[in-house]
Scaffold this motif. Structure first.
Motif, PDB file in Angstrom:
ATOM      1  N   VAL A 147       0.841  -1.200   0.000  1.00 53.58           N
ATOM      2  CA  VAL A 147       0.000   0.000   0.000  1.00 53.58           C
ATOM      3  C   VAL A 147       0.878   1.252   0.000  1.00 53.58           C
ATOM      4  O   VAL A 147       0.659   2.188  -0.773  1.00 53.58           O
ATOM      5  N   ILE A 148       1.887   1.262   0.839  1.00 56.78           N
ATOM      6  CA  ILE A 148       2.810   2.406   0.892  1.00 56.78           C
ATOM      7  C   ILE A 148       3.485   2.614  -0.458  1.00 56.78           C
ATOM      8  O   ILE A 148       3.587   3.741  -0.959  1.00 56.78           O
ATOM      9  N   ALA A 149       3.948   1.519  -1.075  1.00 53.72           N
ATOM     10  CA  ALA A 149       4.620   1.620  -2.375  1.00 53.72           C
ATOM     11  C   ALA A 149       3.681   2.176  -3.436  1.00 53.72           C
ATOM     12  O   ALA A 149       4.078   3.023  -4.249  1.00 53.72           O
ATOM     13  N   GLY A 150       2.436   1.723  -3.416  1.00 49.70           N
ATOM     14  CA  GLY A 150       1.480   2.243  -4.389  1.00 49.70           C
ATOM     15  C   GLY A 150       1.234   3.729  -4.213  1.00 49.70           C
ATOM     16  O   GLY A 150       1.212   4.494  -5.188  1.00 49.70           O
ATOM     17  N   GLN A 151       1.078   4.163  -2.952  1.00 45.61           N
ATOM     18  CA  GLN A 151       0.855   5.593  -2.706  1.00 45.61           C
ATOM     19  C   GLN A 151       2.069   6.415  -3.140  1.00 45.61           C
ATOM     20  O   GLN A 151       1.956   7.555  -3.585  1.00 45.61           O
ATOM     21  N   GLY A 152       3.247   5.815  -3.030  1.00 43.59           N
ATOM     22  CA  GLY A 152       4.470   6.526  -3.392  1.00 43.59           C
ATOM     23  C   GLY A 152       4.584   6.868  -4.861  1.00 43.59           C
ATOM     24  O   GLY A 152       5.401   7.726  -5.242  1.00 43.59           O
TER      25      GLY A 152
END
Length: 314
Positions: A147-152
């Motif tokens: 999820v963090i990677a996608g938001q990044g």
């Protein structure tokens, strides 16, 4: 604890390509200084959450997708998981607080998800229970590397579109968005400063960063802010990321949030929900607390109830 890397974010960008919109940077000539807005309100579900939800579901194995997913959210992550699950043909159950804006709840149902409404404090426990009982995979709103990677991926876009950026303002709630954007911006634009922005009435991350440890605020306190998308608090995972990537954090008042929603509607022609207005509010009302220079303020979402929009424009 696994820290998200720029390689994780680059891989996410490939997964979400064609689904998440590469939102533009819009120069605001009416504003003092050099301000660009990045309107994540233009995403298919009206908020940045599509980036993390789609990447997380895309990264699942076939067996996990077949069984289905469950998520909990006050609204925007709910819509993002429902939208992404439908795109993959995956069953989805979304647990939402019974106080969530009707606009967001109804939109989640329209994407085909089963919606379960519970008291605000029961969202995460009920989602975990459903995951166990039905064999579903939990897609959390922020507390997961995928999820963090996608938001990044939003940070990659900022770096590509304005490589000489000096300051990036990103809203903080659970901290996944600020974590991912911070990693991408720091890797691609090392001289840039990244500042988180929170409502004063839900400033648990600001206190945590100041104290050097994660400080929890009661849910009743965080629920006071009009910025319903910023009532969560960082997890151990996201707090550790925020400590690494944020150069500071700004808090904005309820009045500043309300005034900024109105300003963006009238001056920028953008319909912005209160949570989406906090980063621009920091720029417009807390200039002296920021480094200045070429500044990007991320508008995180635009899912605003019509009645509230009418009230804020009055």
């Amino acid at each position: 604890m696994r820290f998200v890397t720029i390689s994780d974010i680059e891989a996410a960008a490939e997964r979400v390509r064609g689904t998440a919109v590469h939102t533009p940077l819009l120069r605001q000539h009416w504003a003092p200084g050099q301000l660009w807005l990045k309107p994540e309100s233009l995403q298919p579900i009206g908020a940045f959450k599509i980036r993390g939800a789609y990447n997380a579901i895309a990264a699942l194995g076939e067996n996990e997708r077949t069984r289905g997913v469950v998520a909990y959210s006050s609204g925007n992550h709910a819509q993002a998981v429902a939208y992404s699950a439908k795109a993959f043909g995956v069953p989805a159950v979304i647990v939402v607080p019974d106080s969530a804006p009707r606009l967001k709840v109804n939109a989640t149902r329209e994407w085909g998800a089963e919606v379960v409404e519970v008291p605000f404090a029961d969202q995460a426990p009920v989602a975990a229970q459903l995951a166990r009982e039905r064999g579903l995979t939990l897609v959390p709103p922020f507390d997961h590397p995928d999820v963090i990677a996608g938001q990044g991926t939003a940070g990659l876009e900022i770096a590509a579109d304005l490589p000489e950026v000096d300051t990036v303002l990103v809203p903080v709630s659970g901290g996944g968005f600020a974590s991912g954007v911070g990693i991408a911006v720091k890797q691609r634009c090392p001289a840039a400063k990244v500042y988180g922005v929170e409502p004063e009435l839900a400033a648990d991350a600001e206190e945590s960063l100041r104290e050097g440890r994660r400080v929890e605020w009661p849910m009743a306190d965080r629920a006071r802010t009009i910025a319903d998308g910023q009532r969560a608090q960082p997890s151990d995972l996201t707090f550790a990321h925020l400590q690494k990537v944020l150069d500071g954090i700004i808090t904005v008042s309820e009045d500043e949030i309300r005034r900024t929603v109105r300003t963006l509607a009238l001056r920028s022609r953008l319909v912005v929900e209160p949570s989406g207005a906090t980063a621009p509010a920091a720029y417009l009302h807390h200039t002296s607390e920021l480094p200045g220079g070429r500044t990007v303020a991320i508008v995180s979402g635009g899912n605003l109830d019509p009645a509230l929009l009418t009230e804020l424009l009055a």
